[in-house]
Write an enzyme that holds these catalytic residues in place. Sequence first.
Site, short mmCIF file in Angstrom:
data_model
loop_
_atom_site.label_atom_id
_atom_site.label_comp_id
_atom_site.label_asym_id
_atom_site.label_seq_id
_atom_site.Cartn_x
_atom_site.Cartn_y
_atom_site.Cartn_z
N PHE A 34 0.84 -1.19 0.00
CA PHE A 34 0.00 0.00 0.00
C PHE A 34 0.88 1.26 0.00
O PHE A 34 1.90 1.30 0.67
CB PHE A 34 -0.91 -0.02 1.24
N ASP A 37 1.95 -4.67 8.59
CA ASP A 37 0.74 -3.85 8.45
C ASP A 37 -0.45 -4.80 8.30
O ASP A 37 -0.53 -5.56 7.33
CB ASP A 37 0.87 -2.93 7.23
N TYR A 68 -11.05 0.58 10.44
CA TYR A 68 -12.27 1.00 9.75
C TYR A 68 -12.65 0.06 8.60
O TYR A 68 -13.61 0.32 7.89
CB TYR A 68 -12.18 2.44 9.24
N LYS A 69 -11.90 -1.03 8.43
CA LYS A 69 -12.25 -1.99 7.38
C LYS A 69 -13.10 -3.10 8.01
O LYS A 69 -14.26 -2.87 8.32
CB LYS A 69 -10.96 -2.50 6.72
N ARG A 74 -12.16 -4.87 -6.69
CA ARG A 74 -12.04 -5.64 -5.45
C ARG A 74 -13.44 -6.02 -4.99
O ARG A 74 -14.34 -5.18 -4.93
CB ARG A 74 -11.35 -4.82 -4.36
#
Lengths: 404, 404
Positions: free
Chosen positions: B126, B203, B228-229, B378
């Site tokens: 990322f 991560d 928040y995922k 995705r």
Amino acid sequence: MSELSQQIDRLDQEDVLAEFCARFVPDVLGVNYLDGNSLGRLSHDARAAIVSTIDDEWGNELIRGWEHWTELSSQLGETLGSQLLGAAPGQVVVSDSTSVNLYKAILSALSLLPDRKVLVADINDFPTDRFILEGIAASNGLELRLIASSMNEPVGPDEFAPYLDDDVAVVVMSQVNYRSGALNDLARLAYVTHSVGALLVADLSHSVGAVPIALDADDVDFAVGCTYKYVNGGPGSPAFLYARERLQSELTQPIWGWFSAADQFQMGLRYEPVPGIGRFLVGTPPVLQLAALKGALGVVCDAGIERIRQKSVIQTELAIELFDAHLAPQGFRLASPRDPAKRGGHVTFEHSEALSFSSSLFSDHRVLVDYRVPNRIRFAPSPLYTSFAQVYEGVMALSKLAAR
Amino acid sequence: MSELSQQIDRLDQEDVLAEFCARFVPDVLGVNYLDGNSLGRLSHDARAAIVSTIDDEWGNELIRGWEHWTELSSQLGETLGSQLLGAAPGQVVVSDSTSVNLYKAILSALSLLPDRKVLVADINDFPTDRFILEGIAASNGLELRLIASSMNEPVGPDEFAPYLDDDVAVVVMSQVNYRSGALNDLARLAYVTHSVGALLVADLSHSVGAVPIALDADDVDFAVGCTYKYVNGGPGSPAFLYARERLQSELTQPIWGWFSAADQFQMGLRYEPVPGIGRFLVGTPPVLQLAALKGALGVVCDAGIERIRQKSVIQTELAIELFDAHLAPQGFRLASPRDPAKRGGHVTFEHSEALSFSSSLFSDHRVLVDYRVPNRIRFAPSPLYTSFAQVYEGVMALSKLAAR
């Protein structure tokens, strides 16, 4: 009715901000809240903004909320800048905590003066300001000079100048001292700082929303501050960062997060910061807190900082007048400037029993103030929701406790 | 009813997590939300927690709320650690963004290996992970080596080993690749990293809440991740940071904020970090976001990560089965591992028209997926609120669009 009671009644009747009290949510205990310089009260607008962001945006827009949430940090920065900070557009963003923003601002300033080896701060400044500097000094082999200030009065150029020379890179200074409420003259501090070629980072945590600020006019280089005190953004409301426009393109911000990257969603191979103030953003901003802040900030802007300051000065003058009449005779000492031009939004009383008085003020009188080591009571009327009667009742409650 | 329809019906009927869908607030459009790996849905518990924190705590306790708010960062860290991260107590705190936590973790690791000059990361990781490293490398005169990984499969030791030598200080690696969903073997990465004496920073942003994690058992040194995922903490929910207990007392965290200072309210002259994981805290934590996270995390813990992972694997297997039958013949390519043991919570389909399909999926079918450059869709079922029927409908909607 005594002359004093009549005077206080008249002040409340003539208060042009009196209607703003109704913009805040009353608490169930009916507390006389004189601690708005630690955590401002909940406003109806802040509550509505966060509930709407939860229900209408997070709950219904889901991921599509990011189409507008990405703008919040800079939108709020512009509002803060134009309404409260005296900053032309493009110089303020809201994100992270004050401590993280201090870190970014100080290292950004250092990146502009890489050959200088000294940092300067006020020994009586708020701990996080000194600690952040201490950490930066330790990891970069720099010297940290702490000004032995008087604390209860603004830091004067004569106190300040002996610590400066052409090896100084950065001076960090709060505009309002968190303990005494002493109001520093940012224009003068910036002038003296610049006279040795150094850069000024101002911490506005205790002044923003209480005192008119003129960062551009005062020639301040960087500034940071929190939004949960007089701006009433709520517990943990994110901080702001101001960087003078002319410095932005030359500096290097230390934490290269994707929210400051050009073409953020191109997911590029190399980091390239966005042009402008956006380069100070780092990670995903706290959208729910930003929503609360947006609501809260609107209330402050509706009142206007000039009217807030006018009422604040009259309230702290009243508190000092009452102090002279009722507290000084009982052994309290005033630990704030008497000249309102040298004072921020709060006044501080010293007493050896300050800690127990603070506690009893709440338990016996529902007056909530702030205790600060070793012997200080901070007394902070917040003009948007504190009446003159509450200032009177707060001082008189303290006087009663001391007379027991 | 076709055999496939019967199979999907049966999967939903036998789904032990089916009842969890009712723990989430339905959106007004009835969206088929397959983007929970970008932003998880709003749960009733998260909503209730934040409203209660606003009304009962901020509104009524006012400043006294800090008597318990100070504990939130470590309380939530303990829950995350024990329930989702495989971490013994005292190793996880919640604060700041993932990017800021990456910065703190990487520089803390570097403080333990000050003579080493190389940082290693996956070129396909990322952006913020690579950017944070790039910034640290630039300001510390270090070399950043980027592994030319295959992206669509986990980073294997053979791909990884050539970048390692005894000049490497820190390796940063996501457990689940944000684009392909490839699931890296942290135990193996840690073993190879340690074989040259370097430290691993993982991560977990795309794995936490979707995949069981065993940081202690896998011998990971540091980890960060967002909430928040799959944890559904809400937009801008704060991140966590894990630091192995045995490393904590020796390392130096770079940002010395007052929330990590011993005797915080003594306002001392010199910074002394608290013992333990609390030294990674910096400034005032975002209390309203922490409240939302507390509510959201409770839902995940009630379901349990093992059951979540079981359903997730069946859902991504179903998606790939449907891909083979309906999308591959139309020119889509699978850009995720076929082996479920090598796959996280999402699958990725490539197609030259991915961008326009993503947009039409929402406008024509109310299916929300995530587009990622240059040609990827995705597709992320979130086991707590995504049904098997929704997985089916999502793939079939994409198939219909491609057939137009």
